[in-house]
Design an enzyme around this catalytic site. Structure first.
Site, PDB file in Angstrom:
ATOM      1  N   HIS A 106     -30.500 -19.606  -9.397  1.00 59.63           N
ATOM      2  CA  HIS A 106     -31.887 -20.006  -9.128  1.00 59.63           C
ATOM      3  C   HIS A 106     -32.720 -18.795  -8.759  1.00 59.63           C
ATOM      4  O   HIS A 106     -32.193 -17.782  -8.307  1.00 59.63           O
ATOM      5  CB  HIS A 106     -31.951 -21.056  -8.009  1.00 59.63           C
ATOM      6  CG  HIS A 106     -31.322 -20.617  -6.730  1.00 59.63           C
ATOM      7  ND1 HIS A 106     -29.975 -20.706  -6.499  1.00 59.63           N
ATOM      8  CD2 HIS A 106     -31.848 -20.058  -5.609  1.00 59.63           C
ATOM      9  CE1 HIS A 106     -29.700 -20.235  -5.295  1.00 59.63           C
ATOM     10  NE2 HIS A 106     -30.813 -19.831  -4.739  1.00 59.63           N
ATOM     11  N   HIS A 108     -36.224 -17.629  -6.571  1.00 60.35           N
ATOM     12  CA  HIS A 108     -37.201 -18.009  -5.548  1.00 60.35           C
ATOM     13  C   HIS A 108     -38.569 -17.468  -5.942  1.00 60.35           C
ATOM     14  O   HIS A 108     -38.695 -16.311  -6.381  1.00 60.35           O
ATOM     15  CB  HIS A 108     -36.859 -17.354  -4.208  1.00 60.35           C
ATOM     16  CG  HIS A 108     -35.563 -17.787  -3.609  1.00 60.35           C
ATOM     17  ND1 HIS A 108     -35.483 -18.705  -2.594  1.00 60.35           N
ATOM     18  CD2 HIS A 108     -34.282 -17.413  -3.882  1.00 60.35           C
ATOM     19  CE1 HIS A 108     -34.212 -18.869  -2.249  1.00 60.35           C
ATOM     20  NE2 HIS A 108     -33.455 -18.097  -3.018  1.00 60.35           N
TER      21      HIS A 108
END
Ligand code: 5GP
Length: 143
Positions: A106, A108
């Site tokens: 992922h 941010h």
């Protein structure tokens, strides 16, 4: 947890992708899902999560890495328009010693304002109504 290892398909982001856990989503397509971080380091902190089951960037396929960074850019531009921050941090951690706590790849997106200090990573849980409002506003600037 080390940098390399077996992908755990019971991690929280896998469950969000599968629709088995809730998330305040901003957008979703066949490549990735983007949603609000529930322990935000700044107002508007959100995540782009590629759907490919990979622990980190090193495990992600080249095609998905290229597609994912396009979604990161799309979301960063929408965050800029929606929230008008003075800067935007894009971060991505690989392995626990680097700060990774959820072992599904992922990115941010963390808006920053002049003079504001960065909140603690995985710190205070946000107000869900505020996150909903931020998500709707950011989403309204994505075509
Ligand atoms: P990492 O440390 O792995 O780079 O980041 C994981 C991020 O996921 C952290 O910023 C943390 O606040 C966020 N997070 C952890 N659990 C959940 C959850 O259940 N839902 C959402 N939306 N974010 C989460």
């Amino acid at each position: 947890m080390s940098l390399t290892g077996t992908y755990d398909d019971q991690n929280i982001f896998a469950k969000i992708i599968a629709g088995e856990a809730p998330a305040i989503k901003i957008f979703e397509d066949d490549v990735a899902v983007a949603f609000m971080d529930i322990f935000p380091q700044s107002p508007g902190h959100c995540l782009v999560v590629p759907k490919e089951p990979a622990r980190n960037l090193l495990d992600l396929s080249d095609d998905m890495a290229a597609a994912a960074i396009q979604r990161v850019k799309t979301l960063a531009k929408a965050v800029e328009t929606a929230l008008q921050p003075d800067g935007i941090m894009v971060t991505q951690f690989n392995g626990a010693p680097a700060g990774q706590s959820v072992f599904h790849i992922h990115f941010h997106i963390i808006p920053r304002w002049e003079g504001d200090s960065l909140g603690r990573h995985g710190g205070e849980k946000a107000d869900m109504d505020e996150l909903e409002a931020q998500a709707r506003k950011i989403a309204s600037f994505i075509d």
